[in-house]
Design an enzyme around this catalytic site. Sequence first.
Site, PDB file in Angstrom:
ATOM      1  N   TYR A 253     -30.897  33.875 -86.502  1.00 53.29           N
ATOM      2  CA  TYR A 253     -30.609  34.513 -87.756  1.00 53.29           C
ATOM      3  C   TYR A 253     -29.159  35.338 -87.629  1.00 53.29           C
ATOM      4  CZ  TYR A 253     -30.513  37.509 -91.534  1.00 53.29           C
ATOM      5  OH  TYR A 253     -29.834  38.340 -92.804  1.00 53.29           O
TER       6      TYR A 253
ATOM      7  N   ASP B  17     -27.025  43.882 -89.649  1.00 51.16           N
ATOM      8  CA  ASP B  17     -26.951  44.602 -88.722  1.00 51.16           C
ATOM      9  C   ASP B  17     -27.531  43.889 -87.341  1.00 51.16           C
ATOM     10  OD1 ASP B  17     -29.548  44.623 -89.723  1.00 51.16           O
ATOM     11  OD2 ASP B  17     -30.312  46.191 -88.501  1.00 51.16           O
TER      12      ASP B  17
ATOM     13  N   MET C  27     -33.543  39.024-103.402  1.00 48.09           N
ATOM     14  CA  MET C  27     -33.716  40.618-103.640  1.00 48.09           C
ATOM     15  C   MET C  27     -32.658  41.228-103.999  1.00 48.09           C
ATOM     16  SD  MET C  27     -35.825  42.958-101.064  1.00 48.09           S
ATOM     17  CE  MET C  27     -34.856  42.908 -99.694  1.00 48.09           C
TER      18      MET C  27
HETATM   19  N1  LIG Z   1     -33.246  41.494 -96.260  1.00 43.43           N
HETATM   20  C1  LIG Z   1     -32.810  42.154 -95.242  1.00 43.43           C
HETATM   21  O1  LIG Z   1     -33.641  43.199 -94.537  1.00 43.43           O
HETATM   22  C2  LIG Z   1     -31.336  41.922 -94.938  1.00 43.43           C
HETATM   23  C3  LIG Z   1     -30.779  42.849 -93.931  1.00 43.43           C
HETATM   24  C4  LIG Z   1     -29.549  42.487 -93.785  1.00 43.43           C
HETATM   25  C5  LIG Z   1     -28.732  41.864 -94.434  1.00 43.43           C
HETATM   26  N2  LIG Z   1     -29.434  40.909 -95.324  1.00 43.43           N
HETATM   27  C6  LIG Z   1     -28.350  40.023 -96.167  1.00 43.43           C
HETATM   28  O2  LIG Z   1     -28.477  40.345 -97.352  1.00 43.43           O
HETATM   29  C7  LIG Z   1     -28.323  39.220 -98.414  1.00 43.43           C
HETATM   30  C8  LIG Z   1     -29.390  39.055 -99.346  1.00 43.43           C
HETATM   31  O3  LIG Z   1     -30.635  39.390 -98.672  1.00 43.43           O
HETATM   32  P1  LIG Z   1     -32.084  39.419 -99.390  1.00 43.43           P
HETATM   33  O4  LIG Z   1     -32.941  40.239 -98.569  1.00 43.43           O
HETATM   34  O5  LIG Z   1     -31.641  39.546-100.874  1.00 43.43           O
HETATM   35  O6  LIG Z   1     -32.723  37.689 -99.296  1.00 43.43           O
HETATM   36  P2  LIG Z   1     -33.512  37.016-100.234  1.00 43.43           P
HETATM   37  O7  LIG Z   1     -34.267  37.853-101.060  1.00 43.43           O
HETATM   38  O8  LIG Z   1     -34.067  35.997 -99.379  1.00 43.43           O
HETATM   39  O9  LIG Z   1     -32.337  36.226-100.907  1.00 43.43           O
HETATM   40  C9  LIG Z   1     -31.705  35.214-100.527  1.00 43.43           C
HETATM   41  C10 LIG Z   1     -31.371  34.198-101.787  1.00 43.43           C
HETATM   42  O10 LIG Z   1     -30.685  33.140-101.176  1.00 43.43           O
HETATM   43  C11 LIG Z   1     -31.054  31.940-101.847  1.00 43.43           C
HETATM   44  N3  LIG Z   1     -30.732  30.710-101.183  1.00 43.43           N
HETATM   45  C12 LIG Z   1     -31.313  30.200 -99.676  1.00 43.43           C
HETATM   46  N4  LIG Z   1     -30.615  28.994 -99.433  1.00 43.43           N
HETATM   47  C13 LIG Z   1     -29.757  28.838-100.413  1.00 43.43           C
HETATM   48  C14 LIG Z   1     -28.967  27.474-100.855  1.00 43.43           C
HETATM   49  N5  LIG Z   1     -28.992  26.761 -99.901  1.00 43.43           N
HETATM   50  N6  LIG Z   1     -28.059  27.724-101.877  1.00 43.43           N
HETATM   51  C15 LIG Z   1     -28.243  29.147-102.678  1.00 43.43           C
HETATM   52  N7  LIG Z   1     -28.877  30.015-102.452  1.00 43.43           N
HETATM   53  C16 LIG Z   1     -29.865  29.792-101.391  1.00 43.43           C
HETATM   54  C17 LIG Z   1     -32.554  32.208-101.698  1.00 43.43           C
HETATM   55  O11 LIG Z   1     -33.462  31.332-102.458  1.00 43.43           O
HETATM   56  P3  LIG Z   1     -34.885  30.674-101.978  1.00 43.43           P
HETATM   57  O12 LIG Z   1     -35.577  31.870-102.397  1.00 43.43           O
HETATM   58  O13 LIG Z   1     -35.122  29.663-103.032  1.00 43.43           O
HETATM   59  O14 LIG Z   1     -34.849  30.301-100.612  1.00 43.43           O
HETATM   60  C18 LIG Z   1     -32.709  33.613-102.273  1.00 43.43           C
HETATM   61  O15 LIG Z   1     -32.893  33.743-103.572  1.00 43.43           O
HETATM   62  C19 LIG Z   1     -28.099  38.088 -97.381  1.00 43.43           C
HETATM   63  O16 LIG Z   1     -27.096  37.549 -97.036  1.00 43.43           O
HETATM   64  C20 LIG Z   1     -29.003  38.484 -96.089  1.00 43.43           C
HETATM   65  O17 LIG Z   1     -28.759  37.844 -95.100  1.00 43.43           O
HETATM   66  C21 LIG Z   1     -30.410  41.028 -95.859  1.00 43.43           C
END
Ligand SMILES: NC(=O)c1ccc[n+]([C@@H]2O[C@H](COP(=O)([O-])OP(=O)(O)OC[C@H]3O[C@@H](n4cnc5c(N)ncnc54)[C@H](OP(=O)(O)O)[C@@H]3O)[C@@H](O)[C@H]2O)c1
Length: 296
Positions: free
Chosen positions: A130, A107, A16
């Site tokens: 997590y 957070d 995302m």
């Molecule tokens: N979403 C939230 O509310 C939130 C809040 C705070 C912080 N964050 C942080 O923001 C960042 C982006 O989050 P997001 O919401 O965009 O998450 P997301 O949509 O789940 O994107 C994470 C991506 O990482 C990929 N991934 C997983 N395992 C991997 C691996 N071993 N090697 C390479 N790629 C891998 C996933 O691929 P697959 O889809 O194939 O698994 C997915 O495309 C992350 O660091 C997350 O911890 C998110």
Amino acid sequence: MAHKFGRVAVTGAGGMLGVDMCKALEPHAEQVLAWDRTALDVTDLEAVLTMFRIHQPEAVVHSAAYTKVDQAEAEPDLAFRVNAIGARNVALAAEAAGAKMVYVSTDYVFPGTSEKPLNEYQDTSPINVYGESKRGGEWLASGLVSRLFIVRTSWLYGDHGPNFVKTMLKLAEKKEPIRVVGDQIGCPTYTVDLARTIVRLLETEKYGTYHVSNSGACSWYEFAERIFDLAGLSVDLSAVTSEQFKRPAPRPAYSVLDHMALRVNGFPPMRDWETALKEYLRHNQLLRQESRPIEC
Ligand SMILES: NC(=O)c1ccc[n+]([C@@H]2O[C@H](COP(=O)([O-])OP(=O)(O)OC[C@H]3O[C@@H](n4cnc5c(N)ncnc54)[C@H](OP(=O)(O)O)[C@@H]3O)[C@@H](O)[C@H]2O)c1
């Protein structure tokens, strides 16, 4: 127009944030290396080192992560392998290539016991796997790469991939009562706003930890209420407690981020979450039609 950057890599580029991150970088970089999971598995140290050796990016935004908060309780090894060891691998490779690194964190590194917004220097103490694994990534990256931005964000939603806003709108279609947690307070953040701010950080040498969320605060219930209001949907919505809506992973009761590092380093303030939400809904043609003045 001269580019601000040469080659910039994005891990988790299919996620995302990853998709919006690549878009935000495109006008400013000669080349954006969009590394999705198929291009680069961040848990594979040799593969990560090789990618950096071949492409020599000047910066990397490490947004790949294991983000299944509830599932992480049942598979901690996998969560730590991706979030902590993956960050170590990217940090090692970034250092070897002399690249700046942005590590996107959360957070959920905070326990939720505070009653006022948390700044970048307050103690972390995650209450779920997590959060622990993401803090592990912060620690490992901090020890291994010299030019590091740790960017903690919260409650992300964006145009690509599943998120709370889309879930609420889908539930509303079923016309059934919707119950949403009212006793967890945080701040929703539009991935487009986060990505823009990361670009601004990368233009500088002002390394360190930054809290980057939209401004303001709300509960998940208030967030849902605003989504339905802006989308013009009438929904039977009510608030429940975390106790009533038990999940495998506990969530912090309060995790509003104070943007102290942005302020003291002279970066522009983040816009408030309601304005950002409105733009997201408008961009996706989901905003209720506002009544226009009748022309005589
Ligand atoms: N979403 C939230 O509310 C939130 C809040 C705070 C912080 N964050 C942080 O923001 C960042 C982006 O989050 P997001 O919401 O965009 O998450 P997301 O949509 O789940 O994107 C994470 C991506 O990482 C990929 N991934 C997983 N395992 C991997 C691996 N071993 N090697 C390479 N790629 C891998 C996933 O691929 P697959 O889809 O194939 O698994 C997915 O495309 C992350 O660091 C997350 O911890 C998110």
